[in-house]
Enzyme design. Structure first.
Site, mmCIF file in Angstrom:
data_model
loop_
_atom_site.group_PDB
_atom_site.id
_atom_site.type_symbol
_atom_site.label_atom_id
_atom_site.label_comp_id
_atom_site.label_asym_id
_atom_site.label_seq_id
_atom_site.Cartn_x
_atom_site.Cartn_y
_atom_site.Cartn_z
ATOM 1 N N SER A 674 0.802 -1.223 0.000
ATOM 2 C CA SER A 674 0.000 0.000 0.000
ATOM 3 C C SER A 674 0.836 1.275 0.000
ATOM 4 C CB SER A 674 -0.976 -0.001 1.167
ATOM 5 O OG SER A 674 -0.292 0.234 2.354
ATOM 6 N N LYS A 717 -6.135 4.250 8.699
ATOM 7 C CA LYS A 717 -5.162 5.143 8.069
ATOM 8 C C LYS A 717 -5.653 6.579 8.054
ATOM 9 C CE LYS A 717 -3.009 1.644 5.149
ATOM 10 N NZ LYS A 717 -2.994 1.079 3.791
#
Ligand code: ADP
Length: 791
Positions: A674, A717
């Site tokens: 990611s 996140k």
């Protein structure tokens, strides 16, 4: 891997305790007795034994203790006529002292466990040294005549070289300092070398002694013998009383048939044995263990779901999803009258988000006892299922310990940190755990030490983990995962106001004072003194404020009834702010990008640094990158090469530069795809010298052709980005469906930019004069450009 532990300390005078040693200890000093009590109450009997440098010191501090000690478990306790107690202690492993705290009424140590490394290439050398120690020891034992024959035989029968070395060191009359030298040597090779030196020196002394003693020897031997016989007489009386008591206990305890018969057999054996022998001790300990376990003793289940809901709500703010799932689970239990054989609930999330405390509430709301088993660092099957009794110093495993502690056969057992178990040559603890959790097998669970069927089917098991990915797969299949993602600032504020502040006031004896922390003060704590997904350090900081205030009240005469702590006061009490570096307030820089990652402590900002220097096309990565991460770097490079023309880069730029990709905080291993777009952005920035916006963070996987793919953990996140003061987060288009997971109060402060291609990422992340014109040309994967591809 080393585990850090925090445990009470008992300082030792004139003795050094080794792992593997089982010996009585007389504890008299009040601080040591207090340590003993804490150990038994909170730590499963585990203590840290540290030898005193100077035996005369009565209240030793950190300067008076050696810094390598022994983690030990306290077993049997006997009250002596004078206030002191005699305990049987078993040494478990070496520990290195990290820090020592005075504590309230006893010392508390922070230690890490030390284990010798196994280096097979040294095997021959070690074997030779062991042999040398063995010979020297035999000679020494024969000459000095101070060691009883059984003990010699026992020592010589120890096969594990590490334990053999330690036990010899403990028995050849070395001085405390010399023993400590052996304890302090973790690695086997230097330890054995030192032992050889010491034992050979002892041998010389013994030889001289023998020559001097000459004929005088016989007389002194006789006196020694008489003395021991007298002492033994008293002990034997005491032992007889104990035996009578034991017989009664076996008779009256309600036990399954199999267990009763076993105990009666063991007891008959015990009566035949020399009460002072080590074997008798082993049998005795076994009987005590079986007697101390709850056999079919149940606490009554409260199965009222409404009441359970109230308890969960009263004890926790928010966590709606988790509470709902727990209640569903309890409802099933109720319908099936506690026979529901569903999967085991596993609460997964970063530290401090309320996993343990939810599990306690489950116990509370069902009226069951609660016990926690810590699985962090467990790597030996025997830690779960015990050692066979034939093994020196064998004890039951953690499951049996937990049952003993709970005193009932249907407690809630929390298997804490199941993702932190590891595996080695001593067997796989997770497979032992599987057996424990398997409803087909756990009606007749057998601990190796207890060696009797024990019914675990009425136990309510719950588990916790920080990291979903780290749970062993077969185990994961048995678990029903409930994720707790971490709190927003608003959540934290609510939790602090409703739970943490009142609790800290109560715990610090300030409940009847009208002390309040203003909202502004709490926000300051959250923003400037903590950076976490949970509320653990927040609770600590609140506690610190309470304690400091309590102290001030005690030291001033003027008693105030109302105390208000505002932000200014809080800062004064706590000192320098710990987190002030908002990334959003930093400058834009070339090659430095805010990535986002999910780590063991929740979502976090992960910086990516890329440097491009004149060179020959070398690509280096540093900062503990996993394979997938390295592939991301290569994929990013491919994209940039395909985009070279549009970026105004020379067609062969990659042959003229060396590129270095670095992830700071190198101790933390990082992997997963990611960070792809962050790496790509860093690379483009480093090559084109356009700066990257410091107030932007991003997450997304990237393909060779620059497409941006979806990632996991969006909620965590984005919360982390919000915590760090970021305003814009670039995320993959495909993650749009997860947007509803993000709490509103975070959503409203953050602009989410959805992207499908790295081109879009760059337009938003780089400081450009006219983003519209940037990268207008199509990508070049064409034959004339690279000469090989047909697009
Ligand atoms: P974990 O087991 O996830 O590491 P804990 O259960 O130990 O976390 O929680 C840390 C502290 O925060 C505990 O004192 C707990 O009561 C408190 N806490 C965490 N979440 C909440 C919540 N939602 N409501 C009230 N208190 C909470």
């Amino acid at each position: 891997m080393s585990t850090t532990r925090t445990l009470p300390v008992i300082p030792l005078r004139g003795m050094v305790f080794f792992p593997g040693m089982v010996a009585p200890l007389f504890v008299g000093r009040p601080r040591s007795t207090a340590a003993l009590q804490t150990a038994r109450r909170d730590h499963d009997g585990q203590v840290i034994l540290l030898a005193q440098i100077n035996a005369r010191e009565n209240e030793p501090g950190v300067a008076d203790l050696y810094d390598v000690g022994c983690l030990a478990r306290v077993d049997r306790i006997a009250q002596m006529p004078d206030e002191s107690v005699k305990v049987t202690v078993e040494g478990i492993c070496r520990v290195q002292l990290q820090s020592l705290d005075e504590g309230d009424d006893h010392l508390v140590a922070n230690v890490i466990e030390l284990q010798p490394s196994t280096d097979e290439s040294l095997e021959a050398e070690l074997a030779a040294l062991v042999k040398r120690v063995r010979q020297a020891f035999e000679q020494f034992a024969e000459m000095s005549r101070r060691i009883p024959v059984q003990k010699i035989a026992h020592l010589l029968s120890i096969e594990d070289p590490s334990q053999f070395c330690d036990m010899v060191a403990a028995n050849i009359g070395l001085k405390v300092g010399e023993r400590q030298q052996i304890l302090a040597k973790v690695e086997l090779l230097p330890r054995l070398i030192r032992l050889v030196e010491l034992i050979e020196a002892e041998l010389e002394v013994a030889q001289v002694e023998q020559r001097i003693r000459g004929t005088g020897r016989r007389r002194s031997e006789v006196t020694a013998e008489t003395v021991t016989t007298n002492a033994q007489g008293e002990d034997v009386d005491e032992f007889k009383n104990e035996m009578a008591e034991l017989a009664r206990a076996i008779e009256t305890k309600s036990l399954p048939q199999e267990a009763k018969e076993r105990l009666e057999r063991e007891f008959r054996k015990l009566k035949m044995m020399n009460p002072m022998s080590a074997e008798a001790g082993v049998v005795r300990t076994y009987i005590d263990w079986v007697l101390s376990l709850p056999w079919g003793e149940f606490s009554e289940d409260k199965l009222d779901i409404k009441a359970a809901q109230k308890i969960l709500d009263d004890e926790h703010y928010g966590l709606e999803k988790a509470k709902e799932r727990i209640l569903e689970y309890l409802a099933v239990q109720r319908l099936t009258k506690g026979q529901g054989k569903g999967p085991i609930m596993c609460l997964v999330g970063p530290p401090g988000v309320g996993k343990t405390s939810l599990a306690k509430s489950v116990a509370h709301s069902t009226g069951r006892k609660f016990v926690r088993i810590s699985l962090g660092g467990v790597r030996d099957e025997a830690e779960i299922r015990g050692h066979r009794r034939t093994y020196v110093g064998a004890l039951p495993g953690k499951i049996i310990h937990a049952l003993k502690k709970s005193g009932t056969s249907n407690p809630v057992i929390l298997l804490d940190e199941i993702d932190k178990m590891s595996m080695d040559f001593r067997g796989d603890p997770s497979s032992a755990l599987l057996e424990v959790l398997d409803p087909e097998q756990n009606e007749a669970f057998v601990d190796h030490y207890i060696d009797l069927d024990y019914d675990l089917s009425k136990v309510l098991f719950l588990a916790t983990a920080n990291f979903l990915q780290a749970i062993p797969i077969p185990l994961k299949d048995r678990l029903e995962i409930i994720e707790l993602d971490g709190y927003t600032e608003l959540d934290k504020l609510q939790i602090a106001q409703q739970y943490l502040v009142p609790r800290q006031l109560r715990d610090n004896g300030l409940a009847d004072l009208k002390m309040t922390l203003t909202e502004e003060a709490l926000t300051t704590l959250i923003r400037s003194y903590t950076r976490e997904a949970g509320v653990r350090s927040l609770e600590r900081q609140i506690g610190a404020i309470c304690r400091k205030t309590a102290r001030e009240i005690l030291s001033t005469k003027r008693k105030r009834k109302r105390i208000k702590i505002d932000a200014k006061r809080a800062k004064k009490l706590l000192g320098v702010e710990r987190f002030t570096d908002k990334p959003s307030e930093q400058e834009d820089r070339v090659g430095i990008v805010n990535g986002l990652a999910v780590t063991a402590v929740g979502g976090d900002l992960l910086h990516v640094e890329v440097a491009a220097l004149p060179g020959k096309g070398k690509l280096t990565f540093t900062g503990k990158l996993g394979d997938v991460m390295q592939e991301s770097v290569q994929a990013a490079m491919s994209y940039v090469r395909a985009r070279a023309a549009a970026l105004d880069l020379d067609r062969t730029f990659y042959e003229q530069v060396d590129v270095h990709v670095h992830f700071p905080e190198g101790a933390v291993p990082k992997d997963g795809p990611s960070a792809g777009i962050a790496i790509c952005t860093g690379l483009v920035s480093a090559l084109t010298r356009f700066a990257v916006r410091a107030d932007v963070a991003m997450t997304g996987e990237v393909t060779l052709r620059g497409r941006v793919l979806a990632i996991g953990g969006l909620k965590q996140k984005v919360i982390a980005a919000h915590r760090a003061g970021i305003r814009t987060v670039i995320v993959p288009q495909d993650n749009q469906r997860h947007v509803d997971d993000i709490p509103d109060e975070v959503r409203k402060d953050i602009e989410l930019v959805f992207v499908e291609h790295v081109d879009d990422v760059l337009r938003h992340a780089l400081r450009l004069d006219s983003p519209e014109d940037f990268l207008k040309q199509p990508m070049t994967f064409s034959r004339d450009y690279l000469g090989i591809y047909a697009h």
